[in-house]
Every structure is written in structure tokens, then in C-alpha cells.
Design an enzyme around this catalytic site. Structure first.
Site, PDB file in Angstrom:
ATOM      1  N   GLU A 787       1.105  -1.308   0.221  1.00  0.00           N
ATOM      2  CA  GLU A 787      -0.284   0.227  -0.114  1.00  0.00           C
ATOM      3  C   GLU A 787       0.609   1.109   0.125  1.00  0.00           C
ATOM      4  OE1 GLU A 787      -2.577  -0.195   3.297  1.00  0.00           O
ATOM      5  OE2 GLU A 787      -0.817  -0.329   4.386  1.00  0.00           O
ATOM      6  N   GLY A 789       2.446   4.915  -0.716  1.00  0.00           N
ATOM      7  CA  GLY A 789       1.837   6.177  -1.757  1.00  0.00           C
ATOM      8  C   GLY A 789       2.962   6.997  -1.985  1.00  0.00           C
ATOM      9  N   ARG A 790       3.893   7.063  -1.166  1.00  0.00           N
ATOM     10  CA  ARG A 790       5.230   8.286  -2.069  1.00  0.00           C
ATOM     11  C   ARG A 790       5.655   7.495  -3.135  1.00  0.00           C
ATOM     12  NH1 ARG A 790       8.282  11.486   0.591  1.00  0.00           N
ATOM     13  NH2 ARG A 790       7.619  10.149   3.094  1.00  0.00           N
ATOM     14  N   ARG A 826       7.421  20.093   4.092  1.00  0.00           N
ATOM     15  CA  ARG A 826       8.522  18.793   4.894  1.00  0.00           C
ATOM     16  C   ARG A 826       9.586  19.337   4.979  1.00  0.00           C
ATOM     17  NH1 ARG A 826       9.638  14.887   1.364  1.00  0.00           N
ATOM     18  NH2 ARG A 826       9.535  13.183   2.708  1.00  0.00           N
ATOM     19  N   CYS A 857       5.091  33.813   8.880  1.00  0.00           N
ATOM     20  CA  CYS A 857       5.890  33.986  10.110  1.00  0.00           C
ATOM     21  C   CYS A 857       6.614  33.564  11.344  1.00  0.00           C
ATOM     22  CB  CYS A 857       4.959  34.948  10.793  1.00  0.00           C
ATOM     23  SG  CYS A 857       4.288  36.603   9.941  1.00  0.00           S
ATOM     24  N   GLU A 858       7.432  32.910  10.304  1.00  0.00           N
ATOM     25  CA  GLU A 858       7.584  31.608  11.662  1.00  0.00           C
ATOM     26  C   GLU A 858       9.607  31.490  10.926  1.00  0.00           C
ATOM     27  OE1 GLU A 858       6.485  28.424  13.545  1.00  0.00           O
ATOM     28  OE2 GLU A 858       4.958  28.919  13.330  1.00  0.00           O
TER      29      GLU A 858
HETATM   30  N1  LLP Z   1       0.199   2.385   4.953  1.00  0.00           N
HETATM   31  C1  LLP Z   1       0.311   3.424   6.685  1.00  0.00           C
HETATM   32  C2  LLP Z   1      -0.736   2.530   7.130  1.00  0.00           C
HETATM   33  C3  LLP Z   1       0.897   4.262   6.354  1.00  0.00           C
HETATM   34  O1  LLP Z   1       0.575   4.762   7.970  1.00  0.00           O
HETATM   35  C4  LLP Z   1       1.391   5.136   4.958  1.00  0.00           C
HETATM   36  C5  LLP Z   1       1.832   6.545   5.522  1.00  0.00           C
HETATM   37  C6  LLP Z   1       1.569   4.629   3.867  1.00  0.00           C
HETATM   38  C7  LLP Z   1       0.746   3.208   4.180  1.00  0.00           C
HETATM   39  C8  LLP Z   1       2.234   4.966   2.764  1.00  0.00           C
HETATM   40  O2  LLP Z   1       3.894   5.528   2.975  1.00  0.00           O
HETATM   41  P1  LLP Z   1       4.395   5.179   2.017  1.00  0.00           P
HETATM   42  O3  LLP Z   1       4.165   4.555   0.744  1.00  0.00           O
HETATM   43  O4  LLP Z   1       4.066   6.862   1.084  1.00  0.00           O
HETATM   44  O5  LLP Z   1       5.738   5.751   2.341  1.00  0.00           O
HETATM   45  N2  LLP Z   1       4.540  12.878   5.227  1.00  0.00           N
HETATM   46  C9  LLP Z   1       5.316  11.718   5.132  1.00  0.00           C
HETATM   47  C10 LLP Z   1       5.114  10.169   5.305  1.00  0.00           C
HETATM   48  C11 LLP Z   1       4.241   9.825   6.613  1.00  0.00           C
HETATM   49  C12 LLP Z   1       3.710   8.976   5.977  1.00  0.00           C
HETATM   50  C13 LLP Z   1       2.655   8.323   6.805  1.00  0.00           C
HETATM   51  N3  LLP Z   1       1.996   7.192   6.341  1.00  0.00           N
HETATM   52  C14 LLP Z   1       6.552  12.472   4.258  1.00  0.00           C
HETATM   53  O6  LLP Z   1       5.635  13.532   3.771  1.00  0.00           O
HETATM   54  O7  LLP Z   1       7.490  12.031   3.951  1.00  0.00           O
END
Ligand code: LLP
Length: 906
Positions: A787, A789-790, A826, A857-858
Site C-alpha cells: 500500500e 503512497g509516495r 516537509r 511568520c516562522e
Molecule cells: N500505509 C500506512 C499504514 C501508512 O501509515 C502510510 C504512510 C503508508 C501506507 C504510505 O506510506 P508511503 O508509501 O507513502 O511511504 N508525511 C510523511 C510521510 C508519512 C507517511 C504516513 N503513513 C512525509 O511527507 O514524508
């Protein structure tokens, strides 16, 4: 053109010293290269002095000759004679008078052998260079480059250093090389191109002496200083110094510019390409020293000189030395005891040992002994320990290794080293030493720890922004790119080809020349006018406030997302891929991924709404909440989603909600991984997942309430680049699943990383697939899910911003833009690295070092520190790359600034 057709040189024409080692002088072909390089320098208007080593293997043969029994000497000499005569024939030269003279002199020395005399040994060993240089002079002269032969011993006079013993004085001598205008004028009067020997000099008694290990490099440096040369070029088989030993770290980058001190540190702490002794003569005479690769003569290599121009503070290299011995001296009476250290060090002196690093505490002093500086046999250490035992408690710790970080301004980079310190924190560190010249930080550890640690540390330094590989004027290609097998995979981001369109999207009117570039090269602000998205673009109309607003704006490239989705769908070992909606919930992105056959993983009712809107009835949806309210669970179950639990609480307190249901269980495997502490989701300090010590209790409760656990899930963090991670998790989940019985699938989570720092290696999806396929064979009954995302969306998005203002404060140039931490948090939250380019001046030289900041303003509202960009002006369009994941989805209204615009390229 023959060399003789060149105009004669002016009397003050500058010198260049070229040095070639043993393999570079061992064949006729190699000598042709030397001749070409010398001719080129001459044609560029330099006088040339070539310094050569002995033919490869000959110095060792001569050493052997000094050590061998009398009866064997004749045969040993004959071999050396044959080797040189063969090369003379190969070079198509008639008998060379110089070569014959030195062969005869060698034979004479052997006849009158005095093997016990160091002067005799030195004289014998000097013949390697005397022969190779004579050969070279004849070859180059016969081939159109008149080359004079210089006896190095007439130029280099050994220093009488009282602290050196006889052996060192004869076989590892040092020379004081001050600029010598008389020598320079004498040579200039006699010709334009000369050749001489490395490794040898003469002492005050007229005896030949040797310069020790790395002696030819040192000779070249001495000669450069004597002649006050324009530069010394060390020609070798690697392009120069690298950020780490390339045999251990193939991604190590070529160091293109170094100052003398940094180069000295790198050479002294482990790099083999240059002998540390050859830097100080060059530094004293301010002669630059270049390292050049004979195979890649066009490459600049490493240029060592006075302090280079402004650049961001950076670690330059990480090096290591093995075979270090630590001596720890403990005494309760040491504190403020006058003369204790003097007494102790007197003993080191008496045993001829030079101390490298020192650490001290109230009752302990620990020092290190470096084998490069000492003849470290166990006898001498034992004798030292016995003497020391009379004044303190002694412990000898060996074998140790020293790992050193080198870089100017080390102290100002300490805050970036937390990852490195954590890595060392896992091991036993015996000594940490920060050099008082602020150039190095050294960790002494057990030698066994060294294996495999350098690649990891190198990566950590790059990721932490401590090794600023984005500075391409400093950090050249990687060793892998230069010498690796197969081509290094360099992806050109999609936005390079979309520049004109992106500028329009940022509100820059197309230029009359059709280039669509505003403000370029003029320093003038680029005008803001209405946008005209092409039909292929889906862009919401500009927000109205009386004037059109275009930036900050996220632009997403759907073809990139689709290509990524297909790559994951093509994995043989993975049955289903869910997209983690939290990375980016833009409807067009969700639709594209659904079309590509992905499911959607959600963590909130809002994400479930977005997923339902984008998906079809067939789209598999996952709900993976964490500490969410009961109502969220109830809603998701009502909608028929697959629910993942990660705590006992729902089963303990809401059993009626879950009764008779099928659920997935997210477990905490006890460790977290990822690009930053804040994104690691394992271990007790992380709020995610069911700890394994509650696993049995969970199953018990599930049975009690008729809840079937049909899947196991683990997600250890985000931004993982190690391909072995998912197969490892798979194996662990499979063995847990075997204890349940009802499990059908294993969700291995997301976390697939994308390299963000220049030079970081891609995650090898094919390797993940292959390794997963292997693990799968042991548990074929479970379906495997991912699963991410990135990995799907990060590279597909950019954030466009316009420059608002510039400001100089002290030595710092600030470049302000309309995208701040409200648009992209980020960098502020994770110190994340996003490449930033000035899209309006993409081809201009990046000659200014900027802090790129936003309007919030940070003080933490910094998008990029110490970025090399062209000098920029108000209205320029900045592109912040790799902003497709966790950019827009984490944006806020902070300071009541509106959310960024978006646009999608189909
Ligand atoms: N599955 C679960 C249960 C998760 O908590 C997450 C991400 C993913 C999958 C997807 O992870 P990915 O493949 O995108 O790494 N905001 C942070 C990343 C936080 C991810 C939170 N959970 C950033 O900008 O690097």
C-alpha cells in the site's frame, strides 16, 4: 603538426609537473599517452617536467635484490636487465645509452654488494626510476618531443632531521623544497621538456636516499614547489579523491575541488590515491595539485588548491583506517597532577611511537596508534604497556578501526549528524575525537564493526544534507557512473520537457519568441497575467481577489503516476496494490490510479469519501485508522470497507460493533524505518500497531467476539530505500499468520522510498519483487498486498512559486517566494530535501548560495538551505520538485494564507 613547429617559449613560461606511476610507464602504449599529455601541455605554453616511477614491479624486484642471498643476485639482476631491454625493443628504440649506463651501474653495485649498508640499498633501489626516466627521455625525444633528462638528486636535497633514525633518513627521507629560481632558470636555458625520477634525492654526504612510500607523488610535489609550477598533475588510474572509498561505496562521488587542508585530512585518514606527504610542499609554495585519470583525460579530476570559492558547509568525505591500536591509561591520581601526561608521552617517545588521537577524562587518557605512522608489532606495544604499567593501569585495545568524517567547519554541521551518531550508538565506540582544526571528527570502534558500515554512513550523510552532493561544482560523478559496469540509471524528470507549460501555469506570459520565459536574463520582474491552460490541462480557474493568482501551485503529471502504477502492478509476487490516499488525494490522481487497477487505502472518513467518489463499485478499499473515534469505525463498516485494527481497545470496548466481522490486524514488529524519526512507525515510542506481547490477547478477544482475523498488516515507516525490507516483513508476518489459521492475506504496508538527494540510488523494484517471490514460495497460501503512497506520486508533482523579494543579511542571501511551509511543510517538519530550480533561468549559471524561504511568520519557514541557484529576481518562477507526495495533502491555511492552486497534466 610536429612539436618543433611550436613557437619557442618565453623565458618566464610557467612550469607544469606531470607525474606518472609504475603502470603508466610499463608499456610503449602508455609512454605514447605520456608523450601526448606532455606535448599538449607544451602546446598550451608550459614548460614541462615529467616525474616517473619505476616500471611496475621493478621497485619490489630491486628490494628483493637487496634482501636476497648472494647466489641469487645474478639472476635477479638479469631479470631486471631483460625487462628494460625488452621495453626498449618494444618502443622501437635502438640501444638507449642512458638505459645501458644505469644497467651497468646496477650490475656494478651488485658486484660490490654491501647489503647491510642502507646507502647501498638506497642506491640499488634508485635504479628503477633512473632507468624508467632514461627510457622515457629517449622515447619522447625519438618521437618528436625533445626531452632533457634531469637527475632528481641534483635538485632534491634531503633534510637533516634529528628525530629521524638512520633507516628513516636513508629510506624515507624528507626534502625542504623552497622555490629555486636558479634551478628554474638553468633548466629553462637548457630546454622546454624534461623528465626526472620520483622517489629519490641526495643527502649532505652525497649519498642517494629514498623518499619512502608514495615517494614519486612527493617528488612531483617537491619539484612543483622548487619550480613554483603553475600546477602539479598526478596522473593515475582513478579520477581523483572520492567522498568515500569507492571499493566499499560505489555511489561515492568524485571530489572536484578541495583545499590543501581538507585533502591532507582525507589522505591522512585513509584515502590511498595521494600520499599525505605530498600536500605540504604544494601548500607552502601555493602550487595547485591536480589528480587526473589517464583513462579519462578530459575529466577535471580533483583540483587541490587554496580555499575554494564560497560553497555550502559540507562534509567532504568519510574515510576509514584499520589496524588501529588503542592504549587506555587509567589512574586515579591523574587529576591535576603536574607532569603526568609528560611522563606518559615520554614513554611513547622512548618506544618510537607517534600518537594519533587523544581522548582524556579525569582519570583516563586514551590514545590511538596508527599503523601508517608506526611500526606496530606486538612486541613494541607489549614493551610500551609494560613500561606504562609502572605509572598507571593500562589496557591495550586492538584491532580497532577509525572512521573519520572530513569537512571544513565540522562544528557547524554537528546538528546534521544525528543519524550518524545513532548508527555509532548501536556499537561500542571507544573514542570520539574532534580535531582542533575543525576539519575532522573521528570515531574509533572495533575493527569488526567496519564491514558494511561505510555505505550506510555515506547514505545517512547524504540524506541528512551533511554531504551536500547537490553542489555539482564540488561533487562530481559517482565512481559507479565513471567506472561501474552498465550505465548508471539517471532519470530526467518530466518537468524538464514541460518548462514552457509550467511557466504559463505560473502566470508567465509566452514571450514574443514563443519561449514562454519571463524575466530571463533581464533581472526584471516577470509580469503576472491571466493563465491560459492548454486543452490538455485541467486547472481550476485562478482564485479571484481582484487580480489573478497563479502561485503557489501544485502541478501533477499523470503519465508519471500511471507509469509508476504499472510498474507495481507488474510485480509478479504482489497480488494487490492499494494506493495510500494520504499521500495525495487529488481526484484526478485517485481516478487515474483506480483506472490502473489499484485499490485505495484510507485513514479517515474524508479519505473514504474521496476514495468512494473516485472509485467504482469494484475498487477495493481499505480503512486503516489509528486512534480514530468509534464513529469512524462504525461508518466504515457500514460502507463495507475492509477494516484494519491496531489495538485491543476496539475489541475490549466496542465488541458489539465488530461482532461477526472479518478484520485485518496491524502489528508492531518492534522497529521502525524511514527517512526521518517522525515517519518511523514501529517500536514502543510509536503509536502504531499492536505490540506482539498483546498478540495472543487480541486473538483471544477476537475468538470471544466472533471476529475473524483474515489479514495481517505491518507498515514500518516511510521513505525506505532498502529492497530487503518488504521480504523481511513478509517472512515475519507469515510466521505470525501461521499461528492464527484464518489469515488469507499479508499487507506489507507502503514506505517505498524515492531518492531525494542527488546521487542517492533508486529503490530496486525488480529486486524487491524477486526477493518477495522467493519468500512467497515458503508461504504460498497468503496473498501479498502493498500500500504505497509516495512511490506512486512524489516525482509526479511539482510546486511552482514566484519570487517575492530578495534580501541580504550578513553573508546570507535570502530568496523569498510565495510558497512557504503552509504550502509544503516537509522541509520544516522533516528537514526534507526538495530540489529547487529557478525555472525562469534554467540555463543560467547557479552562482549564488540562497536560503529559499516562504512568507510565513516562522523562522522555520525555509524550503531549502544553501541552495545553488542563479541570481534571481522578483517574479522569477521557482520549481520545487518531488512535491507530489505529502505536499498538498499536508498543506494548511496557517497565517490565513489560502491553499495552493493545482493543475494536472494528463
Ligand atoms: N500505509 C500506512 C499504514 C501508512 O501509515 C502510510 C504512510 C503508508 C501506507 C504510505 O506510506 P508511503 O508509501 O507513502 O511511504 N508525511 C510523511 C510521510 C508519512 C507517511 C504516513 N503513513 C512525509 O511527507 O514524508
Amino acid at each position: 603538426m610536429t612539436d618543433s613547429a611550436l613557437a619557442p617559449l618565453a623565458p618566464d613560461a610557467p612550469w607544469v609537473v606531470l607525474k606518472f606511476g609504475g603502470t603508466s610507464v610499463a608499456t610503449a602504449g602508455r609512454w605514447r599517452t605520456i608523450q601526448q599529455l606532455a606535448s599538449r601541455r607544451r602546446a598550451e605554453g608550459h614548460r614541462v617536467l615529467v616525474v616517473v616511477s619505476a616500471l611496475s614491479g621493478v621497485t619490489d624486484a630491486l628490494k628483493g635484490l637487496c634482501a636476497c642471498a648472494e647466489a641469487e643476485r645474478g639472476a635477479a639482476v638479469a631479470q631486471i636487465v631483460d625487462r628494460h631491454r625488452e621495453l626498449v625493443a618494444q618502443m622501437q628504440l635502438d640501444a638507449v645509452e642512458g638505459v645501458e649506463r644505469w644497467l651497468a651501474s646496477l650490475q656494478a653495485l651488485v658486484r660490490d654488494a654491501a647489503p647491510d649498508r642502507l646507502a647501498w640499498q638506497a642506491a640499488v633501489q634508485a635504479h628503477g626510476e633512473l632507468l624508467s626516466s632514461s627510457l622515457g627521455a629517449a622515447f619522447m625525444s625519438a618521437n618528436g618531443l625533445p626531452t632533457g633528462w634531469l637527475d632528481a638528486r641534483d635538485a632534491l636535497r634531503a633534510r637533516e632531521l634529528p628525530f629521524l633514525n638512520e633507516r628513516a633518513r636513508m629510506l624515507s627521507a624528507q626534502v625542504l623544497a623552497e622555490p629555486d629560481p636558479v634551478l628554474s632558470a638553468r633548466l629553462a636555458g637548457a630546454g622546454e621538456v624534461f623528465i626526472t625520477q620520483g622517489f629519490i634525492a641526495r643527502n649532505a654526504d652525497g649519498d642517494t636516499v629514498l623518499l619512502g612510500r608514495g615517494g614519486s607523488d612527493t617528488s612531483a610535489a617537491y619539484m612543483g614547489a622548487l619550480l613554483r609550477a603553475a600546477r602539479v598533475e598526478i596522473w593515475t588510474d582513478v579520477a581523483g579523491m572520492f567522498t568515500a572509498d569507492p571499493r566499499q561505496v560505489p555511489g561515492a562521488r568524485l571530489l572536484q575541488r578541495l583545499d590543501y587542508d581538507e585533502a591532507q585530512e582525507i589522505a591522512s585518514t585513509g584515502a590511498k590515491v595521494l600520499h599525505p606527504r605530498c600536500l605540504s610542499p604544494c601548500r607552502r609554495a601555493r602550487v595547485p595539485l591536480w589528480i587526473k585519470d589517464t583513462q579519462h583525460p578530459g575529466l577535471d579530476g580533483t583540483v587541490i588548491g587554496p580555499q575554494p570559492a564560497e560553497s555550502a558547509p559540507s562534509i567532504k568525505a568519510i574515510s576509514s583506517r584499520r589496524g588501529i591500536t588503542l592504549v587506555s591509561m587509567e589512574t586515579s591520581g591523574m587529576w591535576q597532577q603536574v607532569g603526568f601526561l609528560a611522563d606518559v608521552f615520554e614513554l611513547f617517545k622512548r618506544h618510537g611511537l607517534s600518537v594519533d588521537l587523544i581522548g582524556s577524562a579525569e582519570t583516563n587518557v586514551t590514545v590511538s596508534l596508527d599503523p601508517a605512522e608506526n611500526l606496530l608489532d606486538s612486541d613494541v606495544v607489549a614493551r610500551l604497556a609494560a613500561d606504562l604499567a609502572k605509572v598507571c593501569r593500562v589496557k591495550v585495545i586492538a584491532p580497532c578501526a577509525a572512521v573519520t568524517l572530513v569537512g571544513r567547519g565540522m562544528r557547524s554541521m554537528l546538528h546534521r549528524l544525528s543519524g550518524v551518531l545513532a548508527e555509532f550508538g548501536r556499537e561500542r565506540v571507544h573514542l570520539i575525537s574532534q580535531s582542533s582544526n575543525n576539519l575532522n571528527l573521528t570515531f574509533v570502534v572495533d575493527e569488526g564493526m567496519l564491514d558494511g558500515v561505510l555505505p550506510r554512513l555515506h547514505e545517512l550523510l547524504v540524506r541528512a544534507g551533511a554531504l551536500r552532493t547537490d553542489d555539482t561544482s564540488l561533487f562530481g560523478p559517482s565512481w559507479q557512473e565513471l567506472y561501474g559496469k552498465g550505465e548508471a540509471h539517471v532519470r530526467t524528470p518530466w518537468w524538464h520537457a514541460e518548462r514552457a507549460r509550467l511557466l504559463r501555469l505560473a502566470g508567465v506570459p509566452p514571450s514574443p519568441h514563443g519561449r514562454g520565459v519571463g524575466g530571463e536574463g533581464t533581472g526584471e520582474p516577470a509580469g503576472l497575467v491571466g493563465s491560459e491552460p492548454s486543452p490538455a490541462l485541467r486547472a481550476p480557474s485562478p482564485r479571484g481577489r481582484g487580480e489573478a493568482v497563479f502561485t503557489p501551485r501544485y502541478v501533477y503529471h499523470l503519465p508519471t503516476i500511471r507509469a509508476r502504477a504499472r510498474a507495481l502492478r507488474a510485480m509478479r509476487s504482489v497480488d494487490r496494490v492499494y494506493y495510500a490516499v494520504k499521500a495525495n488525494a487529488h481526484p484526478a490522481i485517485l481516478q487515474a490510479l483506480v483506472q490502473e487497477g489499484l485499490g485505495l487505502e484510507c485513514v479517515s472518513p474524508g479519505e473514504l469519501d474521496a476514495a468512494s467518489a473516485a472509485g467504482t463499485a469494484e475498487t477495493p478499499l481499505l480503512f486503516t485508522p489509528n486512534f480514530a473515534p468509534r464513529a469512524d469505525y462504525a461508518g466504515a463498516l457500514q460502507r463495507g470497507m475492509t477494516l484494519t485494527l491496531d489495538a485491543l481497545h476496539p475489541l475490549l470496548h466496542w465488541p458489539d460493533l465488530l461482532h461477526g466481522r472479518e478484520v485485518m490486524l496491524r502489528v508492531d514488529l518492534g522497529r521502525g524505518l524511514g527517512h526521518h524519526d517522525k515517519v518511523r512507525t514501529g517500536g514502543v515510542t510509536s503509536k502504531f500497531g499492536l505490540p506482539l506481547d498483546q498478540f495472543a490477547a487480541f486473538l483471544e478477544l477476537a475468538r470471544e467476539h466472533d471476529v475473524r482475523v483474515v489479514g495481517l498488516h505491518a507498515h514500518l515507516g516511510s521513505g525506505i530505500l532498502d529492497a530487503s525490507h518488504w521480504p523481511l516483513v513478509c517472512g515475519q508476518l507469515a510466521s505470525l499468520a501461521d499461528r492464527i489459521g484464518s489469515v488469507r492475506c499479508l499487507n506489507l504496508g507502503g514506505g517505498l522510498g524515492v531518492p531525494s538527494h542527488p546521487g542517492e540510488a533508486e529503490l530496486d523494484i525488480a529486486a524487491v519483487d524477486a526477493a518477495l517471490a522467493e519468500v512467497r514460495q515458503t508461504c504460498p497460501q497468503y496473498a501479498l498486498w502493498l500500500e504505497p503512497g509516495r512511490w506512486l506520486v512524489a516525482d509526479a508533482g511539482v510546486l511552482l512559486a514566484r519570487v517575492t523579494q530578495t534580501k541580504r543579511k550578513g553573508a546570507i542571501d535570502y530568496l523569498g517566494c510565495d510558497a512557504g511551509m503552509h504550502a509544503l511543510i516537509r522541509p520544516a517538519l522533516y528537514d526534507a530535501w526538495h530540489e529547487i530550480v529557478n525555472l525562469s533561468r534554467l540555463d543560467a549559471r547557479a552562482d549564488t548560495l540562497y536560503q529559499v524561504v516562504g512568507p510565513i511568520c516562522e523562522s522555520g519557514d525555509v524550503l531549502g538551505s544553501d541552495r545553488h541557484l542563479p541570481r534571481s529576481a522578483e517574479g522569477d518562477v521557482l520549481l520545487i520538485a518531488q512535491a507530489g507526495a505529502y505536499g498538498e495533502s499536508m498543506a494548511s491555511h496557517y497565517n490565513l494564507r489560502p491553499l495552493a492552486e493545482t493543475a494536472v497534466i494528463e
